[in-house]
Design a protein around this motif. Structure first.
Motif, PDB file in Angstrom:
ATOM      1  N   UNK A 120     106.418  57.300  51.771  1.00  0.00           N
ATOM      2  CA  UNK A 120     107.008  58.547  52.281  1.00  0.00           C
ATOM      3  C   UNK A 120     108.110  59.044  51.354  1.00  0.00           C
ATOM      4  N   UNK A 121     108.970  58.123  50.925  1.00  0.00           N
ATOM      5  CA  UNK A 121     110.093  58.525  50.062  1.00  0.00           C
ATOM      6  C   UNK A 121     109.565  59.009  48.713  1.00  0.00           C
ATOM      7  N   UNK A 122     108.680  58.221  48.119  1.00  0.00           N
ATOM      8  CA  UNK A 122     108.141  58.617  46.808  1.00  0.00           C
ATOM      9  C   UNK A 122     107.360  59.922  46.889  1.00  0.00           C
ATOM     10  N   UNK A 123     106.641  60.099  48.001  1.00  0.00           N
ATOM     11  CA  UNK A 123     105.792  61.297  48.085  1.00  0.00           C
ATOM     12  C   UNK A 123     106.627  62.569  48.140  1.00  0.00           C
ATOM     13  N   UNK A 124     107.921  62.433  48.470  1.00  0.00           N
ATOM     14  CA  UNK A 124     108.802  63.602  48.441  1.00  0.00           C
ATOM     15  C   UNK A 124     109.456  63.781  47.074  1.00  0.00           C
ATOM     16  N   UNK A 125     109.206  62.852  46.154  1.00  0.00           N
ATOM     17  CA  UNK A 125     109.714  63.035  44.799  1.00  0.00           C
ATOM     18  C   UNK A 125     110.809  62.082  44.373  1.00  0.00           C
ATOM     19  N   UNK A 126     111.296  61.247  45.292  1.00  0.00           N
ATOM     20  CA  UNK A 126     112.320  60.273  44.903  1.00  0.00           C
ATOM     21  C   UNK A 126     111.645  58.925  44.648  1.00  0.00           C
ATOM     22  N   UNK A 127     111.549  58.569  43.372  1.00  0.00           N
ATOM     23  CA  UNK A 127     110.818  57.351  43.006  1.00  0.00           C
ATOM     24  C   UNK A 127     111.734  56.128  42.932  1.00  0.00           C
ATOM     25  N   UNK A 128     113.020  56.326  43.269  1.00  0.00           N
ATOM     26  CA  UNK A 128     113.992  55.244  43.114  1.00  0.00           C
ATOM     27  C   UNK A 128     114.188  54.490  44.415  1.00  0.00           C
ATOM     28  N   UNK A 129     113.181  53.730  44.762  1.00  0.00           N
ATOM     29  CA  UNK A 129     113.229  52.989  46.018  1.00  0.00           C
ATOM     30  C   UNK A 129     113.355  51.503  45.717  1.00  0.00           C
ATOM     31  N   UNK A 130     114.317  50.895  46.389  1.00  0.00           N
ATOM     32  CA  UNK A 130     114.534  49.451  46.309  1.00  0.00           C
ATOM     33  C   UNK A 130     114.178  48.902  47.686  1.00  0.00           C
ATOM     34  N   UNK A 131     113.208  48.003  47.733  1.00  0.00           N
ATOM     35  CA  UNK A 131     112.798  47.423  49.010  1.00  0.00           C
ATOM     36  C   UNK A 131     113.731  46.271  49.381  1.00  0.00           C
ATOM     37  N   UNK A 132     113.744  45.908  50.636  1.00  0.00           N
ATOM     38  CA  UNK A 132     114.590  44.787  51.060  1.00  0.00           C
ATOM     39  C   UNK A 132     113.994  44.074  52.261  1.00  0.00           C
ATOM     40  N   UNK A 133     113.718  42.782  52.089  1.00  0.00           N
ATOM     41  CA  UNK A 133     113.274  41.922  53.197  1.00  0.00           C
ATOM     42  C   UNK A 133     114.514  41.437  53.933  1.00  0.00           C
ATOM     43  N   UNK A 134     114.508  41.561  55.275  1.00  0.00           N
ATOM     44  CA  UNK A 134     115.686  41.173  56.062  1.00  0.00           C
ATOM     45  C   UNK A 134     115.312  40.370  57.300  1.00  0.00           C
ATOM     46  N   UNK A 135     114.118  39.769  57.251  1.00  0.00           N
ATOM     47  CA  UNK A 135     113.714  38.944  58.387  1.00  0.00           C
ATOM     48  C   UNK A 135     112.895  39.740  59.372  1.00  0.00           C
ATOM     49  N   UNK A 136     111.942  39.076  59.963  1.00  0.00           N
ATOM     50  CA  UNK A 136     111.095  39.719  60.952  1.00  0.00           C
ATOM     51  C   UNK A 136     111.250  38.999  62.288  1.00  0.00           C
ATOM     52  N   UNK A 137     110.804  39.665  63.305  1.00  0.00           N
ATOM     53  CA  UNK A 137     110.970  39.121  64.648  1.00  0.00           C
ATOM     54  C   UNK A 137     109.794  38.237  65.009  1.00  0.00           C
ATOM     55  N   UNK A 138     110.076  37.023  65.397  1.00  0.00           N
ATOM     56  CA  UNK A 138     109.041  36.080  65.805  1.00  0.00           C
ATOM     57  C   UNK A 138     109.526  35.342  67.043  1.00  0.00           C
ATOM     58  N   UNK A 139     108.746  34.375  67.487  1.00  0.00           N
ATOM     59  CA  UNK A 139     109.145  33.542  68.630  1.00  0.00           C
ATOM     60  C   UNK A 139     110.249  32.558  68.247  1.00  0.00           C
ATOM     61  N   UNK A 140     110.435  32.315  66.952  1.00  0.00           N
ATOM     62  CA  UNK A 140     111.354  31.254  66.526  1.00  0.00           C
ATOM     63  C   UNK A 140     112.781  31.624  66.891  1.00  0.00           C
ATOM     64  N   UNK A 141     113.524  30.694  67.456  1.00  0.00           N
ATOM     65  CA  UNK A 141     114.845  31.020  67.967  1.00  0.00           C
ATOM     66  C   UNK A 141     115.977  30.259  67.288  1.00  0.00           C
ATOM     67  N   UNK A 142     115.675  29.553  66.207  1.00  0.00           N
ATOM     68  CA  UNK A 142     116.764  28.848  65.523  1.00  0.00           C
ATOM     69  C   UNK A 142     117.481  29.759  64.532  1.00  0.00           C
TER      70      UNK A 142
END
Lengths: 374, 374, 374, 374
Positions: A257-279
């Motif tokens: 979506x960001x690139x398709x508007x013309x801004x190619x300067x995207x930095x991705x970031x993994x920040x954890x996903x939601x699972x059953x794990x509770x520790x």
């Protein structure tokens, strides 16, 4: 395009694309320029383009994402953050011959960089890991400056801190707003650190854009398409966090979506996903790093603070993130974590952040990367 | 407040609350009026209020959500949708003596209801199940009118149809926009069905609000706090869908954002959550219905179309949703599902929707609810 | 096979299959007999069989599961539980002309049924819902008999109660073992209720099989393939619970293990899956019911007690389970839930179970099913 | 016990515990011996023990797990695998003064080790990372020996290979069974590599125990309590894999089952958990490594092969696993991955495994660990 293609060849292909009613996305690289085509309702005949001068090949991209794809651009994108040589970005993207056409053009971001003679730009995705550190929220001038001094001393090159905070409860501290942005500008002037801060809606982006070096889009907004389109029209790099339950494809489509508007300067970031794990508060999915690297040319960072939600897990997971091949880290550091207005339980103290820097620098050293320390 | 408390007693308590710098939220019910207090940084001494005239008791709410909580308002909220008697809502909320103070005030929503003499209002949360049906997206005048006629004939009282569509891909059909809203207004004029349609960002809400009877906030925007605050300042009821990986607490806190801005007319909606299970697109979590009923006074619907993502599962899960105690359904129906521009594989045909209505009416009958059919 | 195929035609096909070194699985139905082939390393030429007398068609099954599939047997399986006419099952499966060839052959299960003149058999998968109720664990003779009397009075036809309990902690109550089984046998003699109880490993199955009418395989053992093979060699029906994170395919493949050993009397059971959601102990996935019905001929029950883990959710989810099309329920009922040695917080009191029976009977009535009450 | 406590002091405490009807679990460490008490229905008065000679302190353990807990034993457990000096383990555990009392006693495991003069033991949990490598399944003598030669050459010290394979489908290759175990014994004789192989049920354990140096309990059997109790009565170390949807507490409780039966030689293993994410077969949860280290004294390995299910992710995640602090790796390596009978898509080729060893050795070097390479 062929390596020896001239700017006018690129121009001609773009005109051809647009004459057909589609949209052209020239993305220059070190070796050669790729041109993405979007807006086409169906398949396009490759032969229409392969006969044009300077065209190396026309590839049909089968994935739902196009511009973020390695099929369109095989080499890693390098995203320049902060003030860059104005001449470099002044003219057409097509003539610059580098892959960060829009970042930091000084024309409009006067608050952000014009007077910051101490601030130099930083390349995300290159050999030096991008280390972004600072408090969850800007709480006061004193807190922000203290945090900035200590993370700078420890080796961070970019500063994080929220002025607008998306909070689960309407009754929680929502950030200092514009005052927070002013403080961040002062942090940059005082320390030379580049500023990464969150924008929370399209209207708010007008303001944040004036101050930030990197516009952060938070996990809860990963599929806020109005905001994605808005930052796509910005000239500032975008740090896009993975949504709490986003598949890899959805994550890349959000970047698209960001690139398709013309801004190619995207930095991705993994920040954890939601699972059953509770520790841990979230489950940090480090396997997404090599998966992104395989599919996309965009750089990707890891946020071990939100990714674990527990202070004592931040350093081990930071080591792992660097070992797995992440392009950097975004870490919460607070001068006095126990007094933080938000996320204190996952913020490192200055001393802990120094340990983190030492440990990740050692790991970086053996896998061909480096930090500012070494 | 005590059942016999007068409007001026309520007024006096509100003034007292506001004189302390907090915010008062009077929520009238059939028996008595509850007054929520927000904006207090810490605990407040109950005795300060219990001595005022008309006050029955002052309860400290321990949950992070307050206004949505049964502790604040023990009886079920009834949400009026559509044109209501203007006199009823003209004056202060405190004098109306009903629980839907703001819905459908004709002053500003002239496009929505003033000329729709055929349109009558509908109460969500009462004995009649709210059946909302229609296509995923408004595709054309013909498609929308055809869908509306058939769902009306089958017994639906509200019409759904997206004019602004949040889509995973920037290259997918994004809806007809304002033209779609005009079509929806025509659907209402032609059929008397009330209109439920999605708003996708705060600015967009200005427009959608003029046309819609119910403002839908989609699952991807459940924690778009800027949008929640904006619809919280609207006088139209809000249909708030549960986020794909939202816990019950986060879901209720999202509703709390809306209520905390003064709009108490929130209708919740379960639409499936993301899990490892791959036989349906999402996993419909019907246990959240009794869980919401226990904690909150707000009504809750079920969306079996998104909740399963498969046409042949929609009817069985609709039966189950009614049996478990949901206050209604929102169902995708398309005159020609195989030609739908989006979500065709989960849309019912007109004939299937008629079956659905018959089956859920039978279930409703044995658990003390009803539909328009019986 | 064709409807008019004779037993010797079936026999001939089986011999042919076995002469090729494969395994034949004749599964008689009301209309016609299906014969599954397993043990073939690759595809078999259909023409080899279609020319034999009595053969209607030879279908290549593309799914990884074969014997559980509707492609092999299109009509619903009816599973007979409890003492059945011995003559009926004495001889070859092929001659019996019904689909529950092995259940309850009195030769070896003397403790289970020989002296229980009051006990009659029950068909799972037919119009009457299978209602299995009783305590989590058999704690004492008094507790089990009290529970049995009350669930029988309320309308249950089968009794559940664990003698061997798989517990997360080695220090938790592990069940009374053989003594528990003796008590269950007494319950059957005293009440005529059929006994459903868990077997926890292959060796243990030798003992449990002597007492139980239905062998339960718990969720934690759904992929304990040694146990699956063992119960596959039993002549007692098997209640197979879905694993905590089992996909539908894995669930059906677990059943396939049992059928592939020759025991076609498998009753599936949904009991909730593990997700991030924390308002219930597990997330009950009711959409799996129509999904199983589409793919498999096996009956499927729902366990709302484990599926929600909360007493106040059991009745609403039981209504929903029946409404969605489940073939029955397995519910924890304890004479004094607050004193239960395990799972007390999710066990119904006798009075609550009576309410449950009344409510699900009403739902059953409007969807063409019934309970013993009506 | 105090560091200077004598064996007879330990003995006396154990006798006291048993005289009260409880069970004593002496666990010797380098500094001092801890004695766990299990089997007590409620709290025990600490003073009863603190007055005995040699007792340092009596701690009430609040967690549901006891013997696996750092509260009971604060120092890391070192698990000896393979033949150890017989004298060392001959006598009472209490006299040995080390933490691997039962491993490799030569009396009964003659096939495993008596004639393997080339095989030396290995300590899991010490400075050298435990690298276990080999094919998913033993397919033939040639395949196993070829795999073993190459993993040994690359630096592995332990060999993995399944003789009994739990497979989702009853029609998939189930392993060579006893013949596979014979081949594994030959691998050990030929290479000196220690053997890690899976046991699938209690009865099967009698056989596997004769051949294996480490008994593996697979993820699907993590809560097969009969099997846990059986391996708990073995004298061989146990490699316990985390279940697909096991919380940390459930994982530690599964280990507690083994320890509570008297086998303290448990090696934990993270192998990925099931989530919505679909870019890997499972989601490798590396945060569980520091979480286990904080709560338990047991060592923990990582299985990046099952943890990702994709060959190209195995090396990056192996680097990350070592960086986060895992005590070793268990990796699938096949001489010809494209011909593997199972899991070929996630098996490394010999050359890839050499790269893995080089890369993880480099990471190990900077965090104070090592491999056999350096």
């Amino acid at each position: 395009m062929k390596p020896q293609a001239r700017a006018e060849d690129v121009q001609r292909v773009c005109e051809k694309i647009e004459s057909l009613g589609f949209r052209a996305h020239p993305m220059p690289g070190a070796q050669r320029t790729a041109i993405g085509i979007t807006g086409n309702p169906g398949a396009i005949e490759p032969a229409e383009f392969e006969s044009l001068p300077g065209v190396a090949e026309a590839i049909r991209v089968s994935k739902p994402y196009k511009l973020v794809s390695r099929e369109v651009k095989s080499e890693d994108s390098l995203i320049r953050v902060g003030p860059s040589a104005k001449l470099e970005n002044r003219n057409s993207k097509l003539e610059t011959g580098n892959s960060e056409p829009a970042a930091g053009d000084g024309d409009f971001d006067s608050r952000a960089s014009s007077s910051d003679s101490r601030t130099s730009s930083f390349i995300v995705g290159g050999p030096e890991l991008a280390i972004i550190a600072g408090p969850c929220a800007v709480e006061s001038r004193e807190q922000a400056l203290a945090a900035a001094e200590c993370v700078k001393k420890a080796g961070a090159r970019l500063f994080r801190g929220g002025a607008f905070k998306p909070r689960t409860s309407p009754y929680s501290f929502q950030g200092l707003g514009k005052q927070g942005l002013e403080i961040l500008a002062e942090v940059r002037r005082a320390t030379g650190l580049l500023i990464v801060t969150e924008t929370i809606d399209p209207e708010n982006c007008d303001l944040v854009e004036e101050y930030a070096d990197v516009l952060q889009v938070g996990a809860r907004n990963m599929q806020n398409f109005s905001l994605l389109k808005r930052v796509g029209r910005s000239r500032k790099p975008v740090l896009l966090k993975r949504g709490m339950s986003a598949t890899l494809e959805e994550f890349l489509m959000a970047a698209e979506y960001v690139l398709s508007e013309g801004n190619y300067n995207v930095i991705l970031c993994e920040r954890g996903v939601r699972t059953f794990a509770d520790h841990t508060r979230n489950t940090l999915d480090l396997s997404v790093i090599p998966a992104v690297k395989r599919l996309s040319h965009l750089p990707i960072l890891v946020d071990p603070s939100h990714g674990t939600g527990k202070r004592d897990k931040v350093i081990p997971l930071s080591r792992a993130a660097v070992a797995v091949g992440a392009d950097g880290l975004i870490v919460e550091v607070h001068p006095q974590p126990e007094r933080a207005l938000s996320d204190g339980y996952q913020s490192l103290s200055p001393g802990e952040f120094e340990s983190l820097m030492r440990e990740v620098s050692a790991i970086a050293g053996v896998i061909g990367r480096r930090t500012s320390l070494a």
